[in-house]
Design a protein around this motif. Sequence first.
Motif, short mmCIF file in Angstrom:
data_model
loop_
_atom_site.label_atom_id
_atom_site.label_comp_id
_atom_site.label_asym_id
_atom_site.label_seq_id
_atom_site.Cartn_x
_atom_site.Cartn_y
_atom_site.Cartn_z
N UNK A 107 0.86 -1.17 0.00
CA UNK A 107 0.00 0.00 0.00
C UNK A 107 0.90 1.22 0.00
N UNK A 108 0.66 2.14 -0.91
CA UNK A 108 1.47 3.35 -1.00
C UNK A 108 1.46 4.05 0.36
N UNK A 109 2.66 4.36 0.86
CA UNK A 109 2.80 5.08 2.12
C UNK A 109 2.87 4.22 3.35
N UNK A 110 2.74 2.88 3.20
CA UNK A 110 2.80 1.98 4.35
C UNK A 110 3.92 0.97 4.16
N UNK A 111 4.61 0.63 5.25
CA UNK A 111 5.68 -0.35 5.18
C UNK A 111 5.12 -1.72 4.79
N UNK A 112 5.86 -2.43 3.93
CA UNK A 112 5.43 -3.75 3.47
C UNK A 112 6.63 -4.68 3.35
N UNK A 113 6.36 -5.98 3.41
CA UNK A 113 7.39 -6.99 3.16
C UNK A 113 7.57 -7.08 1.65
#
Length: 170
Positions: A107-113
Motif C-alpha cells: 500500500x502506498x505510504x505503508x511499510x510492506x514486506x
Amino acid sequence: MTFSFGDELPQEFYFSDNLLLFTVSKYHTLGIYIILPHPKAAMAFSGKYEFESDDNYDAFVQKIGLPSDKAEMGRNCKIVTEVVQNGNDFTWTQHFPGGRTTTNTFTVGKEADMETMGGKKFKATVKMEDGKLVADFPNYRHTSEICGGKLVEISTSSGVVYKRTSKKIA
C-alpha cells in the motif's frame, strides 16, 4: 491543493493527488468549478506487461552484487509483470520463464514486506512521487511509471542506472 473563496482561477487547470490527474473546469454561467479525473493522464498501473528492452543490465547487476547464475537467468529474460492496482493498494507480480514467480503486495505510504529480483526479503515503504512509484531496495532505488502506455522501471545504485521497458499485453 487548497482554494479560498474569492480566488480567481483559470478556466481550466490540472492537479494531481499522486494517483490520478484531475481536470478542473469552470462552468461558465454560474462560476462553479467542476473537478473530474482527467481521462488521458490517469496513473493507472493495472495491466500485464511483457519485457521489451533494457539498458545497462550487466553493469547494474554487477554493482548490486547479484550472483552470476541469477544475473545470467535475468539477461534478456522475457519477464511478464502483472500489476493490480486498487487505489493505493498494489499487487505486483513478476513471472519468469521456467515458472518462477515473485509477488510484492503493498500500500502506498505503508511499510510492506518485499522481495528483490535476487530473492532477498526486506521491508520498504513505497511512495508515489510525481506519478511514479518509488521504493528504496536494500542497495538500489527503484522507480516505476507508465509512459506512453508502457511500464518503465528504473533502478539506480551508486550512480549506475538500469532501465527496463515493458509493453502492455493485457
